[in-house]
Write an enzyme that holds these catalytic residues in place. Sequence first.
Site, PDB file in Angstrom:
ATOM      1  N   GLY A  40       0.828  -1.059   0.047  1.00 61.69           N
ATOM      2  CA  GLY A  40      -0.125  -0.046   0.248  1.00 61.69           C
ATOM      3  C   GLY A  40       0.980   1.239   0.005  1.00 61.69           C
ATOM      4  O   GLY A  40       1.914   1.272   0.373  1.00 61.69           O
ATOM      5  N   GLN A  98       2.822  10.108   1.104  1.00 63.48           N
ATOM      6  CA  GLN A  98       3.970   9.641   1.320  1.00 63.48           C
ATOM      7  C   GLN A  98       4.671   9.811  -0.035  1.00 63.48           C
ATOM      8  O   GLN A  98       6.184   9.843   0.054  1.00 63.48           O
ATOM      9  CB  GLN A  98       4.059   7.799   1.166  1.00 63.48           C
ATOM     10  CG  GLN A  98       3.404   7.513   2.828  1.00 63.48           C
ATOM     11  CD  GLN A  98       3.226   5.797   2.529  1.00 63.48           C
ATOM     12  OE1 GLN A  98       2.253   5.280   2.206  1.00 63.48           O
ATOM     13  NE2 GLN A  98       4.336   5.481   3.153  1.00 63.48           N
ATOM     14  N   CYS A 153       6.460   0.046   7.049  1.00 61.77           N
ATOM     15  CA  CYS A 153       5.805   1.262   6.318  1.00 61.77           C
ATOM     16  C   CYS A 153       6.828   1.458   5.390  1.00 61.77           C
ATOM     17  O   CYS A 153       8.116   1.662   5.951  1.00 61.77           O
ATOM     18  CB  CYS A 153       5.533   2.156   7.432  1.00 61.77           C
ATOM     19  SG  CYS A 153       4.722   3.860   6.694  1.00 61.77           S
ATOM     20  N   LEU A 154       6.761   2.105   4.236  1.00 60.76           N
ATOM     21  CA  LEU A 154       7.699   2.541   3.273  1.00 60.76           C
ATOM     22  C   LEU A 154       8.262   3.684   3.784  1.00 60.76           C
ATOM     23  O   LEU A 154       9.415   3.926   3.108  1.00 60.76           O
ATOM     24  CB  LEU A 154       7.003   2.431   1.812  1.00 60.76           C
ATOM     25  CG  LEU A 154       6.536   1.168   1.163  1.00 60.76           C
ATOM     26  CD1 LEU A 154       5.791   1.442   0.077  1.00 60.76           C
ATOM     27  CD2 LEU A 154       7.501   0.109   1.140  1.00 60.76           C
ATOM     28  N   HIS A 198      -3.787   0.802   7.869  1.00 59.96           N
ATOM     29  CA  HIS A 198      -2.539   1.678   7.849  1.00 59.96           C
ATOM     30  C   HIS A 198      -2.533   2.969   6.793  1.00 59.96           C
ATOM     31  O   HIS A 198      -2.159   3.940   7.305  1.00 59.96           O
ATOM     32  CB  HIS A 198      -1.653   0.587   7.336  1.00 59.96           C
ATOM     33  CG  HIS A 198       0.019   1.057   7.419  1.00 59.96           C
ATOM     34  ND1 HIS A 198       0.915   0.633   8.025  1.00 59.96           N
ATOM     35  CD2 HIS A 198       0.415   1.720   6.412  1.00 59.96           C
ATOM     36  CE1 HIS A 198       2.122   1.218   7.975  1.00 59.96           C
ATOM     37  NE2 HIS A 198       1.773   2.024   6.652  1.00 59.96           N
ATOM     38  N   GLU A 199      -3.257   2.658   5.806  1.00 54.76           N
ATOM     39  CA  GLU A 199      -3.092   3.796   4.663  1.00 54.76           C
ATOM     40  C   GLU A 199      -4.198   5.081   5.078  1.00 54.76           C
ATOM     41  O   GLU A 199      -3.757   6.052   5.134  1.00 54.76           O
ATOM     42  CB  GLU A 199      -3.227   3.296   3.538  1.00 54.76           C
ATOM     43  CG  GLU A 199      -2.509   2.181   2.812  1.00 54.76           C
ATOM     44  CD  GLU A 199      -1.071   2.493   2.908  1.00 54.76           C
ATOM     45  OE1 GLU A 199      -0.600   3.460   2.902  1.00 54.76           O
ATOM     46  OE2 GLU A 199      -0.280   1.487   2.941  1.00 54.76           O
ATOM     47  N   HIS A 257      -2.336   6.938   7.265  1.00 56.77           N
ATOM     48  CA  HIS A 257      -1.415   8.140   6.720  1.00 56.77           C
ATOM     49  C   HIS A 257      -2.184   9.538   6.539  1.00 56.77           C
ATOM     50  O   HIS A 257      -1.597  10.540   6.513  1.00 56.77           O
ATOM     51  CB  HIS A 257      -1.068   7.572   5.629  1.00 56.77           C
ATOM     52  CG  HIS A 257       0.337   6.902   5.751  1.00 56.77           C
ATOM     53  ND1 HIS A 257       1.539   7.398   6.010  1.00 56.77           N
ATOM     54  CD2 HIS A 257       0.799   5.375   5.469  1.00 56.77           C
ATOM     55  CE1 HIS A 257       2.547   6.394   6.332  1.00 56.77           C
ATOM     56  NE2 HIS A 257       1.877   5.500   5.665  1.00 56.77           N
TER      57      HIS A 257
HETATM   58 ZN    ZN Z   1       2.983   3.302   5.814  1.00 53.10          ZN
END
Ligand code: ZN
Length: 175
Positions: free
Chosen positions: A46, A51, A95-96, A137-138, A141
């Site tokens: 995701g 991000q 998480c990226l 999670h997204e 963000h």
């Molecule tokens: Zn993340």
Amino acid sequence: MSVLPILLQGEPVLRQVAAPVGEITDSIRQLAADMTDTMYAAPGRGLAAPQVGHALRLFVIDAYWKDGVARAPRVMIDPEILWRSDDMATREEGCLSIPDLPVAVTRPATIAIAWTDLDGRRRQERVTGIEAVCVQHEQDHLDGILITDRLDPAARYRKADVLARLTGGSWTPGA
Ligand code: ZN
């Protein structure tokens, strides 16, 4: 194909409450396509618009492709969690924007989500398992919340040196 730089924890845009997208313009469609390319290149399950530097309520997910299932990217615009189960589940999340710092997070196991798709249709679905984890999670963000906020005090203490090094910047998958 356009792979975008992914911002790291410490960048202010990751802490903003993102604004609604509203109308689906060509630039939103392009952003969604580039975010999808970036998610697969990372590789991740995701990616949310903040991000990649856009404080907009938009994310892409593909919960199962890393498990060998055919790619099935979903773009969720102006998503809204309508319902959360009382039943909770704990999973280790990555998480990226926070490489190499997995965090065990407890969340509702099943949720109902409404979103606008790229054709402008409002849709609604119940999701569970890894997909429910990805969506929540997204969605976090979009509200400026990161998994490091969900560390318990003992883990926060153990990882203090790693947390102190999270001061922003970006990385580009494949670069
Ligand atoms: Zn993340």
